[in-house]
Design a protein around this motif. Structure first.
Motif, short mmCIF file in Angstrom:
data_model
loop_
_atom_site.label_atom_id
_atom_site.label_comp_id
_atom_site.label_asym_id
_atom_site.label_seq_id
_atom_site.Cartn_x
_atom_site.Cartn_y
_atom_site.Cartn_z
N SER A 59 4.87 0.07 -12.62
CA SER A 59 5.04 -0.34 -13.88
C SER A 59 4.06 -1.54 -14.72
N GLN A 60 3.71 -2.52 -13.53
CA GLN A 60 2.94 -3.70 -13.86
C GLN A 60 1.47 -3.75 -13.69
N GLU A 61 0.95 -3.80 -15.03
CA GLU A 61 -0.47 -3.89 -14.83
C GLU A 61 -1.00 -5.11 -14.18
N GLY A 62 -2.25 -5.09 -13.66
CA GLY A 62 -2.82 -6.37 -13.41
C GLY A 62 -3.03 -6.67 -11.84
N PRO A 63 -3.19 -7.73 -11.47
CA PRO A 63 -3.68 -7.90 -9.85
C PRO A 63 -2.25 -8.03 -9.14
N GLY A 110 13.94 -5.92 9.82
CA GLY A 110 13.29 -6.08 8.31
C GLY A 110 12.05 -5.92 8.41
N ASP A 111 11.27 -5.51 9.45
CA ASP A 111 9.74 -5.22 9.46
C ASP A 111 9.71 -3.96 8.73
N TRP A 112 8.58 -3.89 7.85
CA TRP A 112 8.41 -2.67 6.98
C TRP A 112 6.79 -2.54 6.86
N TYR A 113 6.33 -1.29 6.07
CA TYR A 113 5.01 -1.24 5.62
C TYR A 113 5.38 -0.04 4.41
N ASP A 114 4.26 0.14 3.74
CA ASP A 114 4.18 0.97 2.50
C ASP A 114 2.77 1.02 1.89
N ALA A 115 2.69 2.30 1.30
CA ALA A 115 1.09 2.77 0.93
C ALA A 115 1.66 3.68 -0.09
N PHE A 116 1.02 3.48 -1.29
CA PHE A 116 1.20 4.55 -2.35
C PHE A 116 0.20 4.52 -3.37
N THR A 117 0.09 5.54 -4.22
CA THR A 117 -1.14 5.50 -5.29
C THR A 117 -0.63 4.93 -6.59
N LEU A 118 -1.45 4.27 -7.18
CA LEU A 118 -1.02 3.56 -8.23
C LEU A 118 -1.42 4.54 -9.47
N PRO A 119 -1.00 4.36 -10.74
CA PRO A 119 -1.30 5.12 -11.66
C PRO A 119 -2.84 4.97 -12.25
N ASP A 120 -3.58 4.07 -11.92
CA ASP A 120 -5.15 3.94 -12.21
C ASP A 120 -5.78 4.42 -11.11
N VAL A 143 3.99 -9.50 -7.45
CA VAL A 143 4.66 -10.30 -6.47
C VAL A 143 5.58 -11.30 -7.30
N GLU A 144 4.79 -12.03 -8.30
CA GLU A 144 5.50 -12.95 -8.94
C GLU A 144 6.88 -12.47 -9.54
N ARG A 145 6.63 -11.34 -10.21
CA ARG A 145 7.98 -10.53 -10.62
C ARG A 145 9.08 -10.28 -9.74
#
Length: 582
Positions: A415-419, A371-381, A424-426
């Protein structure tokens, strides 16, 4: 194994003449071996046991084996209730174990694998045979006694089978299992050993042809390689063994007639080239399939095999078949898991001005892949999202849960704007009703470039080890802010964020707990070790920094690890001002 009576001041010695009768059989065993009586007192031990334990026979015979030898991983005396060997001894059942410890004569610990077998040596009641070898030792090392002309005694046969079980079940590597198998039977039972295996494509491959030349084992690679297919109707010994029909012996007259198949012709060639005069062959079986065949061959000087030799060969082949089947299943599961992870773990995005490096090490045990994983990607902003997480569990289900979690996180982050905390709450709200993930930890971060050319990090932490930040001058500190509950608890919570400006030329380290966990040490110990080495490596180029950090901090052969590192430019570069009108 059993504590001696408190009133006894001197260890009780075995009956006169008993040990000498046992010694020839014990010395024929390549592993350490000793025999205990019904009270758990050692009555005989071979020279291999004396060498491994650093104790002469006088320090072994007459002493309680459990009290004298058995220790915990830190050298502490092992309570009888926690000793698997003691429990097997009391229950009078065969058992085996690995990664346990014996106390040597100099006080050091000897890591061992062991097999225990009850045995009645005649007229003494319930005696027990214990075989052991060190985990770092070549299991085929030690004495390679020549094969006696007479048939093995019942005790020697039992010892050989126990040693076979111990050696073959302690590895999940097919090649290593075959090497150990050859070392068990040569030269003890034969002059030649031949192993034919059936591949997953139902092709026969002559995997090993080995000759005992004195104490040396000589591999004849020119006699190895692909074999013709197994004929369905042939009554020749090897063909029957490869079909799983029966074991058989072959003599000088077996291959005199014209061959009935290509595989018989190859066996005839083997006899001629090797000088084998007599052979015994047995199928290598798993619970589901025939895996191949084991052939033992003797030259004319060594005497001929008879049908009386087949039961022992069949017992050895049965144990070898189970060990090979387990090794193949292990390697198959490992390959599936690694392929799955390689497809799931992403490529890193290219972000102008930032350096990023990732490393992933799977666990060495196929049952511990997950279950260990990583990710990195560019956001719309234009910000860059970084994530490192760990799904509870260590199996293919954990790997599948990791894929669900990563994909959902990407969707919410896009899809979620904000911090990061809002994303993570969603995600936490959706885990229980949508996924099969029981619990998970996670760090989600955003890296953005400010108008004055600096880089800003904001993050939230869901029960995960804290990020580590190292300046280019080697000052290292953990980022403990933004910490909240792990995911999947079912407890509604408002998650915090934290934000800081990343110093020029600084290095950010995100990692999973496999990097810092080590048996016998606390997590604080692991965190301190990580901080110390990261600070010392701060001057290294980022790829070298990452590789060396993994090498120095990660305990080899334990949990899987995901490691993501990021480095900011040594100097901040302001964004160009927009052109003025007119």
């Amino acid at each position: 194994m059993v504590e001696a009576e408190s009133a006894r001041t001197e260890p009780e010695r075995p009956a006169a003449g008993f040990a000498p009768r046992l010694m020839p059989a014990l010395e024929a065993i390549g592993a350490g071996a000793y025999v205990t009586d019904a009270q758990g007192l050692i009555v005989a031990a071979n020279h291999r046991a004396e060498d491994l334990l650093g104790r002469p026979a006088g320090e072994l015979v007459g002493h309680d084996a459990h009290d004298l030898l058995h220790r915990g991983p830190q050298g502490q005396r092992l309570p009888a209730t926690q000793c698997g060997m003691r429990q097997a001894f009391l229950a009078r059942i065969p058992a085996q174990g690995g990664e346990e410890y014996f106390a040597r004569g100099d006080g050091s610990l000897l890591p061992v694998s062991w097999t225990i077998t009850p045995y009645d040596t005649g007229g003494r009641g319930a005696d027990t045979l214990v075989l052991f070898y060190t985990l770092g030792q070549d299991p085929g090392a030690g004495s390679r006694p020549g094969r006696a002309a007479k048939t093995l005694s019942d005790f020697e046969r039992l010892a050989l089978l126990a040693e076979t079980t111990t050696q073959l079940t302690s590895t999940f590597d097919v090649e290593e299992a075959l090497r150990r198998l050859v070392g068990l039977v040569l030269p003890r039972l034969a002059d030649w050993a031949v192993i034919d295996l059936i591949t997953e494509r139902d092709e026969v491959w002559r995997t090993a042809v080995v000759q005992a030349d004195g104490d040396a084992l000589v591999h004849h690679e020119d006699l190895e390689g692909p074999m013709p297919p197994v004929p369905e109707e042939s009554l020749m010994p090897l063909s029957k063994a490869l079909r799983g029909v029966a074991s058989a012996v072959a003599g000088p007259d077996t291959y005199r007639d014209p061959p009935d198949s290509g595989i018989t012709a190859e066996q005839h060639r083997l006899f001629e080239v090797s000088g084998i005069h007599s052979a015994a062959m047995a199928p290598l079986r798993s619970p589901r399939d025939v895996l191949g065949a084991l052939t033992l061959g003797r030259t004319e000087e060594s005497g001929a095999f008879t049908v009386a030799d087949l039961p022992l060969l069949e017992d050895i082949a049965r144990r070898a078949g189970l060990a090979l089947d387990n090794a193949r299943l292990y390697q198959r599961q490992r390959k599936v898991a690694e392929t799955m992870q390689n497809h799931l773990l992403p490529q890193m995005p290219r972000v102008p001005g930032l350096q990023m490096t990732v490393r992933y090490l799977p666990a060495p045990d196929a049952s511990q892949v997950g279950g260990d994983w990583y990710d990195a990607f560019t956001l719309p902003d234009g910000a860059t999202a970084l994530a490192v997480g760990d799904v509870v569990g260590h199996d293919l289900e954990a790997a599948a849960g990791m894929a669900q979690l990563r994909n959902m996180l990407r969707a919410y982050a896009w899809s979620q704007e904000g911090p990061p905390s809002r994303v993570v709450e969603r995600l936490d709200e959706a885990i229980m009703p949508i996924t099969d993930v029981p619990m998970a930890t996670l760090i989600l971060a955003r890296v953005t470039r400010t108008d004055d050319g600096h880089w800003e990090l904001s993050w939230t932490n869901a029960g995960h080890p804290p990020p580590l930040l190292i300046t280019r001058d080697g000052l290292a500190r953990f980022l403990t802010g933004g910490h909240g509950l792990l995911l999947g608890t079912g407890v509604p919570t408002s998650r915090p964020d934290d934000t800081l400006r990343l110093p020029a030329g600084s290095t950010l380290v995100l990692y999973t707990d496999g990097l810092i966990e080590r048996p016998g040490h606390t997590l604080d110990d692991g965190l301190d070790r990580l901080r110390q080495h990261a600070a010392a490596l701060a001057h290294r180029p980022l790829p070298s920094f990452t590789d060396q950090l993994l090498h120095r901090v990660h305990p080899p052969g334990l949990d899987d690890v995901a490691l993501l590192t990021l480095r900011t430019p040594a100097r901040a570069h302001s964004r160009p001002a927009p052109p003025r009108d007119g």
